[in-house]
Scaffold this active site. Structure first.
Site, PDB file in Angstrom:
ATOM      1  N   GLY A 165       7.676   5.672  -2.052  1.00 41.74           N
ATOM      2  CA  GLY A 165       8.763   5.047  -1.323  1.00 41.74           C
ATOM      3  C   GLY A 165      10.066   5.358  -2.005  1.00 41.74           C
ATOM      4  O   GLY A 165      10.130   6.223  -2.878  1.00 41.74           O
TER       5      GLY A 165
ATOM      6  N   ALA B 261       9.505   3.499  -5.554  1.00 35.15           N
ATOM      7  CA  ALA B 261       8.198   3.274  -6.157  1.00 35.15           C
ATOM      8  C   ALA B 261       7.203   4.344  -5.725  1.00 35.15           C
ATOM      9  O   ALA B 261       7.363   4.977  -4.697  1.00 35.15           O
ATOM     10  CB  ALA B 261       7.674   1.910  -5.750  1.00 35.15           C
ATOM     11  N   VAL B 262       6.185   4.510  -6.566  1.00 35.15           N
ATOM     12  CA  VAL B 262       5.056   5.363  -6.190  1.00 35.15           C
ATOM     13  C   VAL B 262       3.874   4.419  -6.053  1.00 35.15           C
ATOM     14  O   VAL B 262       3.685   3.535  -6.885  1.00 35.15           O
ATOM     15  CB  VAL B 262       4.750   6.398  -7.291  1.00 35.15           C
ATOM     16  CG1 VAL B 262       3.628   7.326  -6.842  1.00 35.15           C
ATOM     17  CG2 VAL B 262       6.004   7.201  -7.615  1.00 35.15           C
TER      18      VAL B 262
ATOM     19  N   LYS C  20       1.626  -0.491  -7.055  1.00 41.71           N
ATOM     20  CA  LYS C  20       2.962   0.015  -6.795  1.00 41.71           C
ATOM     21  C   LYS C  20       3.687   0.132  -8.122  1.00 41.71           C
ATOM     22  O   LYS C  20       4.017  -0.867  -8.749  1.00 41.71           O
ATOM     23  CB  LYS C  20       3.678  -0.961  -5.854  1.00 41.71           C
ATOM     24  CG  LYS C  20       5.055  -0.524  -5.431  1.00 41.71           C
ATOM     25  CD  LYS C  20       5.500  -1.333  -4.223  1.00 41.71           C
ATOM     26  CE  LYS C  20       6.891  -0.925  -3.768  1.00 41.71           C
ATOM     27  NZ  LYS C  20       7.251  -1.562  -2.503  1.00 41.71           N
TER      28      LYS C  20
ATOM     29  N   ASP D 197      14.686  -5.858   5.713  1.00 39.78           N
ATOM     30  CA  ASP D 197      14.335  -4.464   5.958  1.00 39.78           C
ATOM     31  C   ASP D 197      13.097  -4.358   6.839  1.00 39.78           C
ATOM     32  O   ASP D 197      12.181  -3.593   6.556  1.00 39.78           O
ATOM     33  CB  ASP D 197      14.125  -3.710   4.643  1.00 39.78           C
ATOM     34  CG  ASP D 197      14.171  -2.193   4.843  1.00 39.78           C
ATOM     35  OD1 ASP D 197      14.663  -1.741   5.902  1.00 39.78           O
ATOM     36  OD2 ASP D 197      13.688  -1.457   3.966  1.00 39.78           O
TER      37      ASP D 197
HETATM   38  N1  LIG Z   1      -0.532  -2.279  -0.434  1.00 42.75           N
HETATM   39  C1  LIG Z   1      -0.632  -0.992  -0.104  1.00 42.75           C
HETATM   40  N2  LIG Z   1      -1.819  -0.442   0.155  1.00 42.75           N
HETATM   41  C2  LIG Z   1      -1.897   0.864   0.482  1.00 42.75           C
HETATM   42  N3  LIG Z   1      -0.865   1.692   0.569  1.00 42.75           N
HETATM   43  C3  LIG Z   1       0.353   1.221   0.330  1.00 42.75           C
HETATM   44  C4  LIG Z   1       0.543  -0.149  -0.030  1.00 42.75           C
HETATM   45  N4  LIG Z   1       1.854  -0.343  -0.218  1.00 42.75           N
HETATM   46  C5  LIG Z   1       2.461   0.821   0.004  1.00 42.75           C
HETATM   47  N5  LIG Z   1       1.578   1.794   0.348  1.00 42.75           N
HETATM   48  C6  LIG Z   1       1.880   3.208   0.632  1.00 42.75           C
HETATM   49  O1  LIG Z   1       2.912   3.669  -0.227  1.00 42.75           O
HETATM   50  C7  LIG Z   1       4.077   4.055   0.486  1.00 42.75           C
HETATM   51  C8  LIG Z   1       5.340   3.668  -0.235  1.00 42.75           C
HETATM   52  O2  LIG Z   1       5.435   2.275  -0.328  1.00 42.75           O
HETATM   53  P1  LIG Z   1       6.816   1.504  -0.464  1.00 42.75           P
HETATM   54  O3  LIG Z   1       7.501   1.960  -1.686  1.00 42.75           O
HETATM   55  O4  LIG Z   1       6.521   0.063  -0.326  1.00 42.75           O
HETATM   56  O5  LIG Z   1       7.509   2.004   0.853  1.00 42.75           O
HETATM   57  P2  LIG Z   1       8.992   2.415   1.278  1.00 42.75           P
HETATM   58  O6  LIG Z   1       9.904   2.344   0.094  1.00 42.75           O
HETATM   59  O7  LIG Z   1       8.784   3.790   1.818  1.00 42.75           O
HETATM   60  O8  LIG Z   1       9.290   1.431   2.348  1.00 42.75           O
HETATM   61  C9  LIG Z   1       3.916   3.385   1.820  1.00 42.75           C
HETATM   62  O9  LIG Z   1       4.586   4.043   2.835  1.00 42.75           O
HETATM   63  C10 LIG Z   1       2.424   3.447   1.999  1.00 42.75           C
HETATM   64  O10 LIG Z   1       2.042   4.766   2.386  1.00 42.75           O
END
Ligand SMILES: Nc1ncnc2c1ncn2[C@@H]1O[C@H](COP(=O)(O)OP(=O)(O)O)[C@@H](O)[C@H]1O
Lengths: 263, 384
Positions: free
Chosen positions: B29, B32-33, B49, B142
């Site tokens: 994201g 974060a990864v 995360k 968001d």
């Molecule tokens: N709890 C979770 N379980 C599985 N995959 C997740 C989870 N949280 C996030 N992801 C995956 O990681 C990606 C990045 O997460 P995040 O940083 O929260 O999203 P962004 O900053 O893109 O809104 C998400 O788009 C999803 O593919």
């Protein structure tokens, strides 16, 4: 932030009983007299308040920083991490959590300036990265539970029912309550009620007796807890009158040297 | 020489860390990864995360603070569960319940057919989660389809609280630069700094429309164009529709667009669905329906009954099965799938250096100093 206080981490995780608190003090603070313990609490609450004043932050943020400081030293001693550094760090984190962030450099410079101003005997040999590092220990110690509830909000919520002087008096009594550890033991509304109760003693007649009775009745709090808080506040005021800030840096150093020697 | 007693928080931290095993990267994201992992004892699947701290010099950044702060207090079946938190070197790791997919994937999978009862079910779960946040005086700020994650049992969960903050104090100004553009409420676009849960409701209204249309409803090309897009789709508001409009920082005159007949665009949608959507997309933020009110709307009581979560349509491609290159369709998705470094137990720390390297920030590696050793310096200098 939880829907109400009873669902918050503050209630569910951080509330100690008076006995637990006494236990902690008897293990950590073995070398100190009761008066000295109280003086140390006054001292660090004051220092955090002074940093907050310099940053012109709201009272609730200062209170959050003080609570963080207390939470950290439940399981750690002043020997583990320098309390002066921790005081600055708590302020830094509280400002961020309460959506009022200050640049870390600003916190560092205001804190060092304040320590220098307070006493030439305070040593603050830290740099900006030390605050950042210290923050990670603080966060871990608190297991990342960051929301803190304060009695101020109770007063604000009830403020329409209170006269201005009663409100002001209670507000400053709540400020004083952070010089003790009661925030670790009692729910915020109990402290708020106790503050109001005491303010009535200080400032008689602004809230009519009937109003006051109704107010206390409506709040529906445990009166024994309220009275306990009142007693603790009164004993704070007594010990506070003997407090001398100038002597504190030496007490802090002596205390830390004692822990170092005994560990 | 005295051996320092380990700081308790640190011990707990190590202990927490060793409970989980990290498997592979799921996605990335903005800050974060996210990795797939599991709880070693219970085998429960988790999403880990890892928040990138570009540098440690200013500690945890505001997004991370907001996210932990919010998730530590929220608890609801329709809000992602934060199971644990630990820091590893200079990174913060949030252990989240594992969720296989998100609403954006569902909407985009054109092989899936949505029944009206399905849309009602997603909307109900989304509104319940949002209502919980608002009851806790928290704004999400968001909301958009890819922040509604979906569990294997079909439950929809609000996620990504990096912009979330408390509200309720009218005196305190908040930024209007929030919410992904297509879901941003008109008051934000006009520069309002005092707003409430109604900004999240607007976003929910857009998601509702997107579920009906299967494409984003109000997709403006720029911030300024976003308003025009809204006005074209919903009619330009007047002072009657929205008292106080002209007093907003940017509430100047706009070209007048008539209010179109929505029923045409949303053909097939029931009247009660359209009524609820229109209430969510009401211009005047004060008149806009709240999450609690929306849940009481006849739409949720009238037939058809909402589909049971487990029976909702699911995309064939879920996070874990997806491969690189699948989502090349533009700016909305910034995901990179990568499972280059198979198993990685946290405690050995190898994975982290690899990531630090890949991210091109040698920085975090310099900071790898042993915490215990460093902590000594944080002690008070002994009395002279
Ligand atoms: N709890 C979770 N379980 C599985 N995959 C997740 C989870 N949280 C996030 N992801 C995956 O990681 C990606 C990045 O997460 P995040 O940083 O929260 O999203 P962004 O900053 O893109 O809104 C998400 O788009 C999803 O593919």
């Amino acid at each position: 932030m939880a829907a109400n206080y009873w669902e918050s981490s503050q209630f569910q995780r951080f509330l100690l009983t008076r006995y637990e608190l006494a236990e902690i003090e008897s293990t950590h603070m073995i070398q100190l007299t009761n008066h000295e313990i109280t003086h140390l609490k006054i001292y660090f609450a004051d220092l955090i308040l002074k940093i907050g004043k310099r940053l012109r932050t709201r009272q609730e943020i200062i209170a959050t920083a003080i609570v963080y400081f207390k939470r950290f030293y439940i399981n750690n001693t002043f020997y583990d991490i320098d309390p002066y550094l921790m005081a600055a760090t708590c302020m830094y984190l509280a400002c961020k959590v309460e959506e009022n962030p200050h640049h870390i450099k600003h916190i560092w410079s205001e804190s060092s300036a304040m320590f220098t101003e307070t006493s030439p005997d305070i040593r603050f040999p830290y740099d900006i990265p030390d605050i950042a590092e210290c923050e990670s220990y603080l966060l871990e110690e608190m297991k990342f539970y960051l929301v803190v509830y304060h009695p101020y909000q109770v007063l604000i919520d009830e403020s329409i029912k209170l006269s201005k002087p009663a409100l002001q008096a209670s507000w400053s009594i709540i400020n004083d309550s952070y010089r003790t550890d009661m925030t670790l033991v009692y729910p915020p509304h109990v402290i708020a009620v106790a503050a109001l109760f005491l303010s009535r003693v200080v400032d008689q007649g602004n809230l009519s007796d009937i109003e006051a009775q109704q107010w206390f009745a409506d709040l529906n709090v445990d009166i024994t807890d309220v009275l306990q808080v009142v007693t603790e506040l009164l004993s704070l005021y007594k010990v506070w009158s003997e407090y001398d800030e100038a002597k504190m840096p030496e007490l802090v150093s002596r205390y830390i040297a004692d822990i170092a020697a005994s560990s | 020489m005295d051996v320092p007693q380990a700081i308790l928080g640190e011990e707990i931290n190590k202990e927490t860390e060793s409970l989980y095993k990290k498997e592979k990267k799921l996605g990335e994201g903005t800050y974060a990864v996210v990795y797939l992992g599991h709880h070693i004892k219970t085998k429960r699947k988790v999403g880990i995360k890892k928040i990138k701290l570009g540098n440690m010099r200013s500690g945890l950044d505001m997004s991370a603070i907001r996210e932990v702060k919010a998730l530590r207090e929220l608890r609801h079946p329709n809000v992602i569960e934060l199971i644990d938190v630990f820091s590893h070197k200079t990174n913060l790791n949030l252990v989240l319940e594992f969720l296989d997919t998100d609403l954006e994937n569902v909407i985009k999978d054109k092989s899936l057919v949505f029944m009206p009862a399905d849309i009602k079910s997603w909307m109900m779960m989304a509104l319940r989660g949002l209502d919980h946040c608002h009851r806790c005086w928290l704004l999400h700020r968001d909301l958009k389809p890819n922040n509604f994650l979906i569990a294997s049992d079909g439950q929809l969960k609000l996620a990504d609280f990096g912009l979330a903050r408390e509200f309720g104090d009218v005196k305190r100004a908040m930024t209007s630069q929030t919410v992904t553009r297509w879901y941003r409420a008109p008051e934000l676009l006009l520069g309002a700094t005092n707003y409430t849960g109604s900004i999240d409701i607007w976003a929910m209204g857009c998601v509702f429309a997107e579920l009906l249309l299967r494409v984003p409803y109000l997709s403006g090309e720029s911030d300024l164009e976003q308003l025009t897009t809204i006005f074209k789709a919903r009619g330009t508001p007047t002072e009657d529709d929205w008292p106080g409009l002209s007093k907003l920082p940017m509430g100047f005159k706009f070209e007048k667009h008539p209010r179109p007949a929505f029923a045409e665009l949303f053909h097939g949608a029931s009247d009660d669905a359209l009524d609820l959507m229109n209430r969510m997309l009401t211009y005047n933020p004060v008149a806009r329906i709240t999450a609690a009110e929306a849940l009481q709307h006849p739409y949720f009581r009238n037939s058809p009954r909402p589909t049971q979560p487990a029976k909702l349509p699911r995309p064939k491609q879920e996070y874990v099965a997806e491969e690189e290159g699948l989502d090349s369709d533009g700016a909305r998705r910034k995901r990179h799938y990568n499972d280059a470094f198979g198993d990685d137990v946290f405690s050995d720390g190898k994975g982290d250096s690899a990531v630090a390297h890949r991210e091109g920030s040698g920085h975090s590696r310099d900071q790898d100093a042993q915490p215990t050793a460093k902590r000594m310096d944080l002690r008070i200098s002994s009395p002279a």
